[in-house]
Scaffold this motif. Sequence first.
Motif, PDB file in Angstrom:
ATOM      1  N   PHE A  34      56.407  -4.807  36.859  1.00 56.34           N
ATOM      2  CA  PHE A  34      57.013  -4.417  35.584  1.00 56.34           C
ATOM      3  C   PHE A  34      57.761  -3.087  35.714  1.00 56.34           C
ATOM      4  N   LEU A  35      57.173  -2.129  36.424  1.00 53.38           N
ATOM      5  CA  LEU A  35      57.825  -0.828  36.568  1.00 53.38           C
ATOM      6  C   LEU A  35      59.093  -0.932  37.408  1.00 53.38           C
ATOM      7  N   ALA A 123      53.368  12.805  33.001  1.00 51.14           N
ATOM      8  CA  ALA A 123      53.508  11.833  31.915  1.00 51.14           C
ATOM      9  C   ALA A 123      54.980  11.672  31.534  1.00 51.14           C
ATOM     10  N   ALA A 125      57.553  12.348  33.418  1.00 50.22           N
ATOM     11  CA  ALA A 125      58.236  11.717  34.552  1.00 50.22           C
ATOM     12  C   ALA A 125      58.064  10.204  34.497  1.00 50.22           C
ATOM     13  N   PHE A 126      56.883   9.752  34.118  1.00 46.09           N
ATOM     14  CA  PHE A 126      56.620   8.323  34.052  1.00 46.09           C
ATOM     15  C   PHE A 126      57.523   7.651  33.019  1.00 46.09           C
ATOM     16  N   VAL A 129      60.964   7.045  34.585  1.00 46.11           N
ATOM     17  CA  VAL A 129      61.051   6.480  35.929  1.00 46.11           C
ATOM     18  C   VAL A 129      61.942   5.246  35.967  1.00 46.11           C
ATOM     19  N   LYS A 190      56.107   9.105  25.587  1.00 43.18           N
ATOM     20  CA  LYS A 190      55.421   9.167  26.879  1.00 43.18           C
ATOM     21  C   LYS A 190      55.263   7.796  27.517  1.00 43.18           C
ATOM     22  N   LYS A 191      55.483   6.685  26.763  1.00 45.50           N
ATOM     23  CA  LYS A 191      55.274   5.357  27.306  1.00 45.50           C
ATOM     24  C   LYS A 191      56.610   4.641  27.387  1.00 45.50           C
ATOM     25  N   PRO A 192      56.792   3.883  28.469  1.00 49.79           N
ATOM     26  CA  PRO A 192      58.002   3.055  28.532  1.00 49.79           C
ATOM     27  C   PRO A 192      57.855   1.878  27.594  1.00 49.79           C
ATOM     28  N   GLN A 194      57.301  -1.724  26.385  1.00 55.64           N
ATOM     29  CA  GLN A 194      56.631  -2.870  27.031  1.00 55.64           C
ATOM     30  C   GLN A 194      56.966  -4.157  26.300  1.00 55.64           C
TER      31      GLN A 194
END
Lengths: 194, 493
Positions: A34-35, A123, A125-126, A129, A190-192, A194
């Motif tokens: 997924f990433l 966090a 950076a994630f 990404v 902070k979250k990509p 989904q």
Amino acid sequence: MTRIRSLHPNSKNPEERFLEAFDEYGDALFRHAFLRLSDRERAIELVHDTFTKVWMYVKGGQEVKSFRPFLYKVLNNLIIDEYRRKKSTSLDALFEKEGIDEAMFDDLKDDSVQSLLAEMDGALAFSLVDKIPDMYREVLILRFVDQLGPKEISQLIEISENIVSVRLHRGLRILKELIENSTPKQKQKKKPAQ
Amino acid sequence: MKKFSAQFKKQSDTVRLRASERAELKKDLRTFIAYHPLPNGTAQKKHTIYDIFHIRTPLSVRYLVPGCALLLLTIIPVVAERSDPGDRLYAVKVSVNEELRGTFSRSHFQALEWETERISRRVAEIQKLDREGRLTSERESIAAEALRQHSVTAKDAIERIRQEDEEEAMMAEIALDALFDVYAALLHTDTVSLASAERQQESDSEEESTSTDAAGKRQQIIEALQSGRTSTENQITNQPSYNRLILRIEQEITSSYEILDSVSEVANSEELQSVTRRLEDTTRRVERAIALKSEGNEQEARTLLTETLTSVRKAKAFLTNIEIRNSLDLDTLLPIEYTAEELRLQLEERLAILLARASEIEENAEAITIPADVLEKINESLANSEERWGEISDLITNEEYAEAGELLSTQDILLFDIEKIIEKYRAVDVGRNETASSTANENDRRDSEVATSSTNNTTNQEESATSTNENETDTDRSNQSAEELVNEDDAQE
């Protein structure tokens, strides 16, 4: 959870062991896919394809000694195939497009991986990404998400350890620039997706 | 790095399959497995050799023979692992167990890594035998021969690596040579050999000892290690490229700091500080190399980086091997590289100490009786030193630390010699004073006898005159002996 040591056809209950492998590594593989692809459905499909391919490999009479690297190898190859299908240019052309010459190591003298990492918020950076080129995203995910060492990464994606280090370094530098250029609102996310 | 890694990992862990997705995927896989079963899915009776040749054997034998064979094949190798050079099963350990493990190496790098591990094992065996006082020349020969073979195999692995990557092979050679240096230094330390020598002395009185002399112990091993180097010490033949060296050193420093973190709980603080200091020295060397490269001195930069890589590998060996940490002083293995500021402070401190000593010498020279010619020489030396102090101070200011250090050493020796002379004359002075004091007491006693006795005046006067003469003779004798002392000293100097 019992680790699978071998899927040799003569092993006891290989089917159950195979499914145990799915329980153990399924999430990690999905996360990696997924990433890399930023596509949930496609990531699930690739995980499914990975396990079915491995099953067919074992069915052909082959023995898998170490399950984890083998799964990652198969998944990585599927992801590469996915990129080749999606993009019209080859990975080498991607090199040329981005003006990258991996023989040039001069930039390493300016800052080290350590000093880069010390300055960056993990966090944040994630969350960014997915914006960096896949060539760098790949090694960053393998290193910091899948927790593989440079040697394992080099064996997995079949490049030298030196190039792994260079890509890690450049990936982190690009992330750093993205962080510095990101807006305060983006920094709050902070979250990509989904 | 830990913080970034932990944060990144923590965020990534939020990405996972939903329960429904997981269940769906697992169901698909079950279906797939069902449609693609493994061949010979049901358990089948395997035909054994007994069935094929229609051999009628009791059931117990059918299980006993293979069972015993299995037992021997598993127990013997396990027991052999504990053997030492010269033991019966040592050949099994080296030629069977270790060779078998070596066949599992998937790449030339792994093969080299394994041979390096085998070299470490041989050194550990020698140390163990030495500690236990069982190191005979025969055992040492066996271990030395094994070491030589491992060195040859390691070099072969490096040659195979060279066919794929020349520079990687050079790096491997540097790492191997660093390891040999560390082990040679380890075996040179006196700690274990002294303990063995003591045990040897004890055992000699009980029975005839077959141990080698303490002085010659481990010499075969040390020679085997030295012959195992890929290049002679201080000789750098092939050097990797500048970029490659920088990259590798960066990786090594990073991993060294990671190891430092992991051993921080078991190593003492002094060891940790020492290693940290060496790693900092390494970083400064890299900066110097970068500066050299930017000035166009790439070859010099590469030489410096090659030496730096060797130093880092030695520091890592110190960190990762508890036996080395316990037996070897890091200063012996890797001397501290003082910064310019540290050197300057050290030299200034030395200069201050020597100036204080010179001043003390002048004071002492005034307080005691020194023959004029000797005193003249001392004053002349101190006067020359005045110029030297200024010269040394200028050298320190101009950062010519090596030359300043040499001059300080020269001045140190000079002051030491002067102090020796002054000390001798001080002893002469003390002796003279003691003699004069005892003679004066004797005179007082006799004078009192003269004063109280009127009938013996003449005799007493004669006696006192005699005693005075005797005193003068004594004084002359003590002076003469002092001069003789000085003359003897001059003759010796």
